[in-house]
Design an enzyme around this catalytic site. Structure first.
Site, PDB file in Angstrom:
ATOM      1  N   ALA A   1       0.821  -1.216   0.000  1.00 34.21           N
ATOM      2  CA  ALA A   1       0.000   0.000   0.000  1.00 34.21           C
ATOM      3  C   ALA A   1       0.850   1.260   0.000  1.00 34.21           C
ATOM      4  O   ALA A   1       1.966   1.274   0.512  1.00 34.21           O
ATOM      5  CB  ALA A   1      -0.911   0.004   1.225  1.00 34.21           C
ATOM      6  N   GLY A  20       1.149  -5.232   1.840  1.00 40.08           N
ATOM      7  CA  GLY A  20      -0.199  -5.525   1.369  1.00 40.08           C
ATOM      8  C   GLY A  20      -0.201  -6.432   0.152  1.00 40.08           C
ATOM      9  O   GLY A  20      -1.147  -7.191  -0.057  1.00 40.08           O
ATOM     10  N   GLU A  52      -0.063  -9.786   1.501  1.00 39.25           N
ATOM     11  CA  GLU A  52      -1.355 -10.089   2.124  1.00 39.25           C
ATOM     12  C   GLU A  52      -2.398 -10.472   1.070  1.00 39.25           C
ATOM     13  O   GLU A  52      -3.203 -11.381   1.289  1.00 39.25           O
ATOM     14  CB  GLU A  52      -1.808  -8.916   2.991  1.00 39.25           C
ATOM     15  CG  GLU A  52      -0.932  -8.796   4.233  1.00 39.25           C
ATOM     16  CD  GLU A  52      -1.275  -7.635   5.124  1.00 39.25           C
ATOM     17  OE1 GLU A  52      -1.623  -7.883   6.284  1.00 39.25           O
ATOM     18  OE2 GLU A  52      -1.208  -6.482   4.650  1.00 39.25           O
ATOM     19  N   GLU A  89       6.729  -3.664   6.596  1.00 39.93           N
ATOM     20  CA  GLU A  89       6.209  -2.472   7.260  1.00 39.93           C
ATOM     21  C   GLU A  89       6.640  -2.346   8.707  1.00 39.93           C
ATOM     22  O   GLU A  89       6.667  -1.252   9.264  1.00 39.93           O
ATOM     23  CB  GLU A  89       4.684  -2.353   7.116  1.00 39.93           C
ATOM     24  CG  GLU A  89       3.880  -3.579   7.442  1.00 39.93           C
ATOM     25  CD  GLU A  89       3.639  -4.500   6.258  1.00 39.93           C
ATOM     26  OE1 GLU A  89       2.475  -4.729   5.907  1.00 39.93           O
ATOM     27  OE2 GLU A  89       4.612  -5.024   5.707  1.00 39.93           O
TER      28      GLU A  89
END
Length: 164
Positions: free
Chosen positions: A37, A77, A80, A100
């Site tokens: 992200a 992300g 994920e 992150e």
């Protein structure tokens, strides 16, 4: 970005509703699956009512097999999203991780739950707490990916989707 999240959601809903679609393959562009992200976009995504976690859950709940074709990197992300897929094919040069934590954030789209279920708690804790990038060959040994290929990852993912 907001547009990528919306495209993922719309595409998966269309595929699930179309009886002629038997499986779904998710890939990135320009030799990268996803770097995750854009931190600066977090607040705009919330304002627009779209978030990565529910989209990853939508992928996971799909009644049709969803295969990730991972090239280059699947970080944050991006990993994920791949964890929500039913199968993951990675190029031999791909790297996967949840970096992150190195900037003080925890994975926010349930990667901290899906990763331990997939590869076990000790290996998952190492990846989650260090933020290290796992090479594809190690990811295969851990069970993070189902197959590693040296060829075209998208074609390999399509073959896997047809097989399952």
């Amino acid at each position: 970005s907001l547009s990528v999240l919306q495209a993922l959601e719309d595409g998966l809903k269309r595929a699930d509703a179309d009886p002629s679609v038997k499986a779904v393959m998710i890939c990135g562009e320009n030799g990268k699956f996803s770097a995750g992200a854009d931190i600066q976009g977090f607040s705009s995504m919330k304002r627009n009512g779209i978030a990565l976690g529910p989209i990853v859950s939508l992928i996971e709940r799909s009644e049709k097999p969803v295969v990730a074709a991972i090239e280059g990197i699947a970080l944050g992300g991006g990993l994920e999203v791949a964890l929500g897929c039913h199968y993951r094919i990675a190029h031999v040069k791909a790297r996967l991780g949840l970096p992150e934590v190195t900037i003080g954030l925890l994975p926010g789209a349930e990667g901290t739950q899906r990763l331990p279920r997939l590869i076990g708690v000790p290996a998952a804790l190492d990846i989650i707490t260090t933020g290290r990038h796992v090479p594809a060959t190690e990811a295969l040994k851990l069970g993070l990916v189902d197959e590693v290929v040296e060829e075209n990852t998208v074609e390999a993912a399509i073959r896997m989707a047809n097989k399952v």
